[in-house]
Design a protein around this motif. Sequence first.
Motif, short mmCIF file in Angstrom:
data_model
loop_
_atom_site.label_atom_id
_atom_site.label_comp_id
_atom_site.label_asym_id
_atom_site.label_seq_id
_atom_site.Cartn_x
_atom_site.Cartn_y
_atom_site.Cartn_z
N GLU A 162 62.87 -40.58 81.02
CA GLU A 162 63.80 -41.11 82.02
C GLU A 162 63.58 -42.62 82.21
O GLU A 162 62.46 -43.12 82.04
CB GLU A 162 63.56 -40.43 83.37
N PRO A 163 64.64 -43.36 82.58
CA PRO A 163 64.44 -44.77 82.92
C PRO A 163 63.57 -44.89 84.17
O PRO A 163 63.90 -44.33 85.22
CB PRO A 163 65.87 -45.28 83.18
N THR A 164 62.45 -45.59 84.06
CA THR A 164 61.48 -45.65 85.16
C THR A 164 61.21 -47.06 85.65
O THR A 164 60.58 -47.23 86.70
CB THR A 164 60.13 -45.06 84.71
N CYS A 165 61.65 -48.07 84.90
CA CYS A 165 61.23 -49.44 85.21
C CYS A 165 62.23 -50.12 86.14
O CYS A 165 63.43 -50.13 85.86
CB CYS A 165 61.08 -50.24 83.92
N PRO A 166 61.76 -50.70 87.25
CA PRO A 166 62.69 -51.31 88.20
C PRO A 166 63.26 -52.65 87.77
O PRO A 166 64.43 -52.95 88.05
CB PRO A 166 61.83 -51.47 89.47
N GLU A 167 62.49 -53.49 87.09
CA GLU A 167 62.95 -54.83 86.76
C GLU A 167 62.84 -55.16 85.27
O GLU A 167 63.77 -55.67 84.67
CB GLU A 167 62.15 -55.88 87.56
N ARG A 168 61.67 -54.86 84.68
CA ARG A 168 61.41 -55.21 83.28
C ARG A 168 60.77 -54.04 82.57
O ARG A 168 60.05 -53.25 83.17
CB ARG A 168 60.47 -56.43 83.20
N VAL A 209 64.54 -49.86 81.85
CA VAL A 209 64.94 -50.35 83.17
C VAL A 209 66.20 -49.58 83.58
O VAL A 209 67.14 -49.44 82.80
CB VAL A 209 65.22 -51.86 83.13
N GLY A 210 66.21 -49.07 84.82
CA GLY A 210 67.29 -48.17 85.23
C GLY A 210 68.26 -48.75 86.23
O GLY A 210 68.89 -48.01 86.98
N GLN A 211 68.42 -50.08 86.26
CA GLN A 211 69.20 -50.70 87.33
C GLN A 211 70.67 -50.29 87.35
O GLN A 211 71.28 -50.24 88.42
CB GLN A 211 69.09 -52.22 87.24
N ASN A 212 71.27 -50.03 86.18
CA ASN A 212 72.72 -49.76 86.17
C ASN A 212 73.07 -48.32 85.81
O ASN A 212 74.22 -48.03 85.52
CB ASN A 212 73.45 -50.73 85.23
N MET A 213 72.10 -47.42 85.87
CA MET A 213 72.41 -46.03 85.55
C MET A 213 73.37 -45.46 86.60
O MET A 213 73.30 -45.79 87.79
CB MET A 213 71.14 -45.19 85.47
#
Length: 383
Positions: free
Chosen positions: A167-173, A351-355
């Motif tokens: 799963e995408p786990t990284c908040p920024e980088r 990075v999961g910012q736009n999921m």
Amino acid sequence: MPHSPVDPVNLTADLVRCASVTPDEGGALTLLEGVLSEAGFACTRIDRGGVCNLFARWGDKGAVRAFGFNGHTDVVPVGDADAWSVPPFGAVQKDGWLWGRGATDMKSGVAAFVAAAVDFVRTTPPEGAVIITITGDEEGDAEDGTVAILDWMEREGEAMRVCLVGEPTCPERLGDMIKIGRRGSLSAWFTLTGVQGHAAYPHRAKNPLPAMARLMDRLASHELDSGTEHFDASTLAVVTIDTGNPATNVIPATCRATVNLRFNDAHDSTSLIDWLQGELDRVAQEFEVAGEMTVKVSGESFITPPGELSDLVAAAVEAETGRVPDLSTTGGTSDARFVKSHCPVVEFGLVGQNMHQVDERAEVAQIHALKAIYGRILRDYFA
């Protein structure tokens, strides 16, 4: 004849072109089954309740060393397709990004670990097993997805010794964060029923609205805890209060409300349900209305204590990105909540910012880097 390395970006693009909106398989698992079978993985489709799932193993059944990957190919709906700047399932590549529904959550993660696993077993066949488990039911009810795979594995004597969920786990980088646990999730639906009446004669009615307001205030203002060693404080959110009453001169008979709790390891769902029921009973008695509650538990909180598995993943992340990842339990639920009953599990991905957003996209360079991280994890695990 030597094989060319599997390109994780091309594989992500092929997966994005599969319109696998929950619970439709969309051709995604069929595509992956072909890639894995060609690389020597023994593949089994585990379909249950109208949901398609895939289990693939390279190596011996029951191996003492068996590294597992888990992920999903189902995606959430695209929403307003006209709001997208690209076709949602077009897998357009531009400006260094791959665009499309599922590009981040989580077809890139699946493509990266499949590509890493295929290249690894072809170039350095390990003593042990590499296991891939992929579901088509993570974004939905999740009752016949990873749960069905794990049920089948138990019946067949198949086992992962450790597992990484992509799963995408990284908040920024990329490299910021590894998830070593997740909060539990519980939703509760309340119904308070009184007696309908004229708004000018409130004494002839029993209004459930003040009762519901009191109940929601009690629940929302209560401090469940102040956090634990690995978890932030538990939270309760009031997500809706409804009467369905359009008239200003009518006291309604019924009011409904819903809350969602995200809870840490200071609680389990049973204790929280008991607390909710107690608060409901007190308010119902105080206001002389009838109260009902239904509950759905999406998962209990869990933690994989920092140790061998998280150290393995963190070392690979640092080696490939130069970043020391935080070990976190933040965010929503994932299928790790099911895997944790089978074997130790952690999560790491992009990075999961736009999921789940319009114009969901994944950075091409990050997809390549993620494959490199997963490949290093496999090499280090079997070293």
